[in-house]
Design an enzyme around this catalytic site. Sequence first.
Site, PDB file in Angstrom:
ATOM      1  N   ASP A 159       0.796  -1.228   0.000  1.00  0.00           N
ATOM      2  CA  ASP A 159       0.000   0.000   0.000  1.00  0.00           C
ATOM      3  C   ASP A 159       0.833   1.285   0.000  1.00  0.00           C
ATOM      4  O   ASP A 159       0.275   2.378  -0.010  1.00  0.00           O
ATOM      5  CB  ASP A 159      -0.961  -0.004   1.202  1.00  0.00           C
ATOM      6  CG  ASP A 159      -0.253  -0.209   2.523  1.00  0.00           C
ATOM      7  OD1 ASP A 159       0.909  -0.658   2.524  1.00  0.00           O
ATOM      8  OD2 ASP A 159      -0.849   0.079   3.568  1.00  0.00           O
ATOM      9  N   GLU A 242      11.279  -3.890  12.559  1.00  0.00           N
ATOM     10  CA  GLU A 242      12.430  -3.254  11.906  1.00  0.00           C
ATOM     11  C   GLU A 242      13.640  -3.289  12.826  1.00  0.00           C
ATOM     12  O   GLU A 242      14.747  -3.660  12.424  1.00  0.00           O
ATOM     13  CB  GLU A 242      12.130  -1.792  11.555  1.00  0.00           C
ATOM     14  CG  GLU A 242      10.990  -1.585  10.574  1.00  0.00           C
ATOM     15  CD  GLU A 242       9.619  -1.489  11.243  1.00  0.00           C
ATOM     16  OE1 GLU A 242       9.502  -1.808  12.450  1.00  0.00           O
ATOM     17  OE2 GLU A 242       8.652  -1.098  10.545  1.00  0.00           O
TER      18      GLU A 242
HETATM   19  N1  UDP Z   1      -0.458  -7.503   5.901  1.00  0.00           N
HETATM   20  C1  UDP Z   1      -0.546  -8.883   5.922  1.00  0.00           C
HETATM   21  N2  UDP Z   1      -1.452  -9.488   6.764  1.00  0.00           N
HETATM   22  C2  UDP Z   1      -2.281  -8.779   7.575  1.00  0.00           C
HETATM   23  C3  UDP Z   1      -2.187  -7.368   7.567  1.00  0.00           C
HETATM   24  C4  UDP Z   1      -1.262  -6.760   6.737  1.00  0.00           C
HETATM   25  O1  UDP Z   1       0.172  -9.546   5.180  1.00  0.00           O
HETATM   26  O2  UDP Z   1      -3.065  -9.385   8.307  1.00  0.00           O
HETATM   27  C5  UDP Z   1       0.512  -6.836   5.011  1.00  0.00           C
HETATM   28  C6  UDP Z   1      -0.061  -5.648   4.215  1.00  0.00           C
HETATM   29  O3  UDP Z   1      -0.550  -6.081   2.953  1.00  0.00           O
HETATM   30  C7  UDP Z   1       1.121  -4.707   4.097  1.00  0.00           C
HETATM   31  C8  UDP Z   1       1.924  -5.013   5.347  1.00  0.00           C
HETATM   32  O4  UDP Z   1       1.532  -6.305   5.805  1.00  0.00           O
HETATM   33  O5  UDP Z   1       1.902  -4.981   2.942  1.00  0.00           O
HETATM   34  C9  UDP Z   1       1.685  -3.983   6.457  1.00  0.00           C
HETATM   35  O6  UDP Z   1       0.307  -3.938   6.765  1.00  0.00           O
HETATM   36  P1  UDP Z   1      -0.535  -2.585   6.768  1.00  0.00           P
HETATM   37  O7  UDP Z   1      -0.249  -1.805   5.530  1.00  0.00           O
HETATM   38  O8  UDP Z   1      -1.954  -2.919   7.033  1.00  0.00           O
HETATM   39  O9  UDP Z   1       0.071  -1.876   8.044  1.00  0.00           O
HETATM   40  P2  UDP Z   1       0.483  -0.357   8.256  1.00  0.00           P
HETATM   41  O10 UDP Z   1       1.240   0.069   7.049  1.00  0.00           O
HETATM   42  O11 UDP Z   1      -0.796   0.387   8.397  1.00  0.00           O
HETATM   43  O12 UDP Z   1       1.304  -0.400   9.469  1.00  0.00           O
HETATM   44 MN    MN Z   2       0.668   0.007   5.073  1.00  0.00          MN
END
Ligand code: UDP
Ligand code: MN
Length: 333
Positions: A159, A242
């Site tokens: 995203d 990280e």
């Molecule tokens: N993701 C995943 N499983 C989940 C939730 C998220 O594989 O149950 C992936 C999501 O597609 C993204 C990454 O992990 O590439 C980080 O998740 P998200 O973008 O929802 O988190 P944020 O960026 O808001 O911390």
């Molecule tokens: Mn994200």
Amino acid sequence: MRHSLNRVCLWLCAFVLWSMMGHALNESLHICSESHEDRRLYIGDKPRSAYAQLPVIYFVTPTYPRREQIPELTRLAYTLLHVPRLHWLVANDREGCDTFLDAQINGFGIPYTHMASPMPSEFRKAKPAPRGVANRRAALQWLHQHNLTNGVLYFGDDDNTYDLRLFSEIRHTQRVSMFPVGLIAEYAISGPVVREGKVVAFLDSWVAGRRWPVDMAGFAVSLSYMAQYPNVNMPYKPGYEEDLFLRSIGLHIDQIEPRGNNCTEILVWHTQTKNKKSAVVRLENRYMDERSNLGALFRLLEQMGVARASESEGLVATISKNGKSKSHAYFLS
Ligand code: UDP
Ligand code: MN
């Protein structure tokens, strides 16, 4: 003194527990499909062959089934199509392979590996859950199994928004390169503080004891460097992925290579998409045939996990002409 010793023990014990759990974890990894062939003739304004000497970027994308999945991956794929010498590791957080997604990824013509790497069930209900961790661990395992000691690893979520200059900036990473990420938390920015070409500290609103308070999208690692650390690991610890990953590869602050004109540019954005439940639209089965486009359209949406038509659930589909809605039979029978 005693207090700090206790803290060391606490940290160590937690660490030992985590690594022990690592062995008991119910992790699985399936390769759904893979291609090392690059079907692009031109990238940018040059033929593909012009880039043959460049180190490969291994772009690791965790992704998961939801109604925004296909749109996100489509947008990302069209960015990656502009990037030469890239292997796209798409790790999907679900049991078993999604054949629709498989065909989509294959269709772009860039080298890729599509794998199914579900989050272990014991973490599913955790709040916060370790999002994308099982996926990234699977990709690390894939890199390890392929004995890759050349090229660069980058964790690129599905995203985020990537400036194409990011890829030239990280491609020649010696050990670990770092750069600012826009739209992170309270400051809308997270990244290194640089003085005289050296990283001296970090700007990030959430420190929480992290030695490396950086976002997943804010660094790249060379595989030759990573190969020296057999205990490379990304534990299931939300918020600390990280930090613990970078600790596991023995990073020193003076080794970090600042990128993006000494961290004055923003080459990646932590954009987030609104998530909504997959839609249900009430529409009779008898109209899902070839008399109109609607049957094919809803079958596609269902494969994508975006929406489905139902006879008994959901909002009744409004179908209109000249500003007036009519019965389904009026247009479809
Ligand atoms: N993701 C995943 N499983 C989940 C939730 C998220 O594989 O149950 C992936 C999501 O597609 C993204 C990454 O992990 O590439 C980080 O998740 P998200 O973008 O929802 O988190 P944020 O960026 O808001 O911390
Ligand atoms: Mn994200």
